[in-house]
Design an enzyme around this catalytic site. Sequence first.
Site, mmCIF file in Angstrom:
data_model
loop_
_atom_site.group_PDB
_atom_site.id
_atom_site.type_symbol
_atom_site.label_atom_id
_atom_site.label_comp_id
_atom_site.label_asym_id
_atom_site.label_seq_id
_atom_site.Cartn_x
_atom_site.Cartn_y
_atom_site.Cartn_z
ATOM 1 N N THR A 17 0.904 -1.253 -0.014
ATOM 2 C CA THR A 17 0.058 -0.035 -0.087
ATOM 3 C C THR A 17 0.602 1.287 -0.083
ATOM 4 O O THR A 17 1.597 1.314 0.660
ATOM 5 C CB THR A 17 -0.940 0.190 1.141
ATOM 6 O OG1 THR A 17 -1.425 -1.128 1.313
ATOM 7 C CG2 THR A 17 -2.167 1.081 1.212
ATOM 8 N N LYS A 72 -5.727 -0.181 9.247
ATOM 9 C CA LYS A 72 -4.708 -0.840 8.811
ATOM 10 C C LYS A 72 -4.235 -1.974 9.749
ATOM 11 O O LYS A 72 -3.370 -1.362 10.604
ATOM 12 C CB LYS A 72 -3.553 0.260 8.233
ATOM 13 C CG LYS A 72 -2.709 -0.510 7.340
ATOM 14 C CD LYS A 72 -1.609 0.520 6.830
ATOM 15 C CE LYS A 72 -0.612 -0.045 5.965
ATOM 16 N NZ LYS A 72 0.273 -1.361 6.712
ATOM 17 N N LYS A 104 -0.584 7.024 7.952
ATOM 18 C CA LYS A 104 0.057 6.441 9.090
ATOM 19 C C LYS A 104 0.720 7.701 9.888
ATOM 20 O O LYS A 104 1.061 8.877 9.657
ATOM 21 C CB LYS A 104 1.155 5.499 8.754
ATOM 22 C CG LYS A 104 0.776 4.440 7.904
ATOM 23 C CD LYS A 104 2.008 3.675 7.380
ATOM 24 C CE LYS A 104 2.431 2.684 8.420
ATOM 25 N NZ LYS A 104 3.300 1.642 7.916
#
Length: 643
Positions: free
Chosen positions: A101, A138, A297
């Site tokens: 990803t 995730k 993130k």
Amino acid sequence: MTPQQQQIISSLTLPISVNSVMDLLEEAQPTSWTDEQLIAVLEATNACYRAGFPLVEDAFYDHHLLSALQAREPDHPFLLKVEPEIVSGKTITLPQKMLSTDKAYSITEIEKWVTRIKKAADELSIPHSDVNIRITPKLDGYAAYDDGNTLYTRGDGVRGQDITRAFTRGLAVANQGERGLGPGEIVISKQYFDTFLSDQFENSRNIQAAIIAEKKIEPSVVKAIQDEACVFYPFALLPNWTGLIDVLAEDVEARIEPIWQAVDYDIDGVILETTHPDIKAHLGATRHHHRWQIAFKVNDESAEVEVLSVTPQTSRTGRVSPVAELVPTKLSGATISRATVHHYNMVQSNGVGPGAIVQLVRSGLVIPKIEKVITAVTPQLPDACPSCHSHLIWEADHLICPNKNDCPAQRENTLVHFFKTLGNNDGFGPKVVEKLCQNGVKHIHDIYALGPVDLMAWGFGEKTALNLVEQLNVSRSVAIEDWRFLAAFGITRLGGGNGEKLLQHHTLSELFDLTVDAMVEIDGFAQLSAEAIVEGLANVKTEFFKVYELGFNLIVTPKLSESDLADTVLFGKQVVFTGSMTSGSRSDMEKHAKTLGAKVGKSVSGNTTYLITGDKVGANKINAARDKGVTVLTELEYLAMIG
């Protein structure tokens, strides 16, 4: 480094040693590493992560390691491959590809991705009111694919291994789901891990790897499976926010925020993806990731911790590094009890010592670094090397042990570095060298004086002893470049690149008589580098010539003569080679260009004169070079130009 991490890295075929990997990570300056070092560290950190014993944090891996390679060579094969999970066994083709990803670390990057999705919709004449975005956690687990009959590891994204044994052991599908729902991850409940398993395992990834291991698994892991604390979580069953792209664009942060707490499993971000099939098909994928999907993130956890003591450690280069022993503290999922202090000048100027309170940030290293000192104390500085007790000297911000030849800490690593850098023989890895040092071997030339009887007396088997002696002969007979031989002695600031530059002007023997002023006159050597190299050559001179006189088969670097090269078309020009070449390897073409007086770079910059392109070079790279005023030549055009 843990024994597991050391074993994982040792099992890889890397051009540098395990200790060198750790030295580079503690240095944390990827932009100063060679291409060989950077790729080796990427391979090592990725292998440890996939095996459940991460060396670095995701943010450090992405922002420092991967980005350094992307800046040098955007089309490097490492950047295009899916990073494989580490499972032994025969590989089989996955029912469908499982790619990595793409990642973003800021809301601004996510907003740019949303804009790209909207642009794709506009190109397809799809109204924004028909475009939905799905946001899910995730999961930070073990990627797998379930087709209803077989459970596969992700592997390299195309081929994985059969790990159906996990279901045979009782692994359940999350949320009482059925099998056959495609991609997902093997995960374990955070609450269950903290309550029942945190005293046995460093982190949950160790358990995820244990669940699919071929060997018998521990009773505590079996119980976690039976209690359905360990599950296979298909992505299709994940809790999510799904809504119109324009609603997401109004407040990206507000839509993402609830997803962080949506599951009781470790997550390392959230995934955003468009659900529109036509946009997915239009955007497609690279060999590495889908363009219609992105991961967001963050990594900003820190803690205030008390310092118990500061321990000096001597590295292979002689630099004495301060390591703070801390009150054990949980940070980013791991218990931290040690942290690297940058250097002893920081210890001295910031008051780092027993009783100090420091802010600790796990910015990506095995031993996290201290961000700042909250409460300072009177520091304690070592007077002598902890390994050989030699008096320490200051070099800029660092304390240095000057005893290059007889310091045990430097000795063992120097011997490993020598054979690893030569790269033309097998057998003299860390374990063998450690055993030699334990039996009194101190120098490189001592190893070459050994015979089978000596080695057998130290516990090596007859076959091993004979093989080691044979490999010593091989190392002398197999041809290697003289600059590589020089680099093997581990002289500060004298790696392969600088060694080759020097040897284009002087022979190996002549280098030891060079003055600082003479070296500075050579293009590419500044005053500080020249001073360090001249001192380093003086320190190893005796040992160097003892080894040199053993008769190695050295390929002499061609000398550059400006009078001979001044008329060549490449003299003084900076060139970059990219893509697959047909007339020779890229390395060979780079070497040949240097013999014509060119300066060879690894990435295009404003100083680049020519970009020479082979096969499979993207248009973006070519256009970017032209935008910088660089002349782009095909391989044939280049060969015609140099005659």
